[in-house]
Design an enzyme around this catalytic site. Sequence first.
Site, PDB file in Angstrom:
ATOM      1  CD  GLU A 118       0.035   7.569 -17.460  1.00 28.44           C
ATOM      2  OE1 GLU A 118       0.210   6.957 -16.514  1.00 28.44           O
ATOM      3  OE2 GLU A 118      -0.234   6.954 -18.227  1.00 28.44           O
ATOM      4  CG  HIS A 143       2.426   9.184 -25.941  1.00 30.51           C
ATOM      5  ND1 HIS A 143       1.794   8.661 -26.132  1.00 30.51           N
ATOM      6  CD2 HIS A 143       2.860   8.942 -24.735  1.00 30.51           C
ATOM      7  CE1 HIS A 143       0.785   9.197 -25.498  1.00 30.51           C
ATOM      8  NE2 HIS A 143       1.554   8.835 -24.685  1.00 30.51           N
TER       9      HIS A 143
HETATM   10  P1  13P Z   1      -5.473  10.192 -21.344  1.00 34.10           P
HETATM   11  O1  13P Z   1      -5.991  10.442 -21.827  1.00 34.10           O
HETATM   12  O2  13P Z   1      -5.976   9.200 -19.771  1.00 34.10           O
HETATM   13  O3  13P Z   1      -4.155  11.800 -20.254  1.00 34.10           O
HETATM   14  O4  13P Z   1      -4.235   8.902 -20.830  1.00 34.10           O
HETATM   15  C1  13P Z   1      -3.471  10.019 -21.863  1.00 34.10           C
HETATM   16  C2  13P Z   1      -1.610   9.217 -22.278  1.00 34.10           C
HETATM   17  O5  13P Z   1      -0.470   9.321 -22.901  1.00 34.10           O
HETATM   18  C3  13P Z   1      -1.882   7.859 -21.131  1.00 34.10           C
HETATM   19  O6  13P Z   1      -0.616   7.614 -21.533  1.00 34.10           O
HETATM   20 ZN    ZN Z   2       0.911   8.131 -22.642  1.00 28.87          ZN
END
Ligand code: 13P
Ligand code: ZN
Length: 269
Positions: A118, A143
Amino acid sequence: MSILDNRAALKAEIDKVAEVAGYLWMKGWAERNGGNITINITEFVDDGMKSLPAISGMMPLGKVLPHLKGCWFYCKGTQKRMRDLSRNPMENGSIIRILDDCSHYEIVADCPVAPTSELPSHLAVHDYLLAKGSPYRASLHTHPIELVALTHNRDWMEKDRATRMLWSMIPETKAFCPRGLGMVPYMLPSSQELADATIKAIDEDYDVVMWEKHGVFAVDTDIMSAFDQVDVLNKSAQIYIAARNMGFIPDGMTDAQMTELSNAFGLPK
Ligand code: 13P
Ligand code: ZN
């Protein structure tokens, strides 16, 4: 040897990232590699750091970010787990510097861990914040279960509908997240489109925005404060859901109570 050795102020910032990463895992917001953190550490860069050689090749940013010239960031590594980062931030993330062309970066320390997928959103937001002269130096994507659940309903995606409900669940929510919750429609994770839409939402004057059916993106002065904003919002979502689970729709604070609170705390209306 770590770049953090004998750099107490920089280490204190990274320690905060590790502490927050532990909270994200404990809250159930960070399954597998879920979520990412970046912080702008440019103010901690000294001459010794500037003379360090890169430990990676030049990587493209995918976009020219003119306000990031000479900036340094700590970034969670892609595919790295928050629960591992909490114990070992420099093996599950890395320090990068933006090159003078403002369109490439290189990894400087401690390990050649590729930054989060991201990165387009994180760096575009840091570029935007610097352009605005904002004191914000941290960005968090995570999340949170209840907030993500809300975005699975079209009604809650309406501008400021969720904000009003969340603020009315408990007075602290508006006091500590006074700009509310912006909404970004679903877009492919890691995409430039998602980065552009995130900036547009933050520019509407939100510190916290939802990525529909995915997660939140929050900015603040440091990573602890960014986490706090998400935490109070998700707490309100949990109170709403708890009331619904008890079989009723919660009343929420009245408009008069919200106005009284805004006046007492000097909050925007
Ligand atoms: P990364 O492991 O690349 O940080 O991705 C996790 C994520 O939540 C992507 O939206
Ligand atoms: Zn994510």
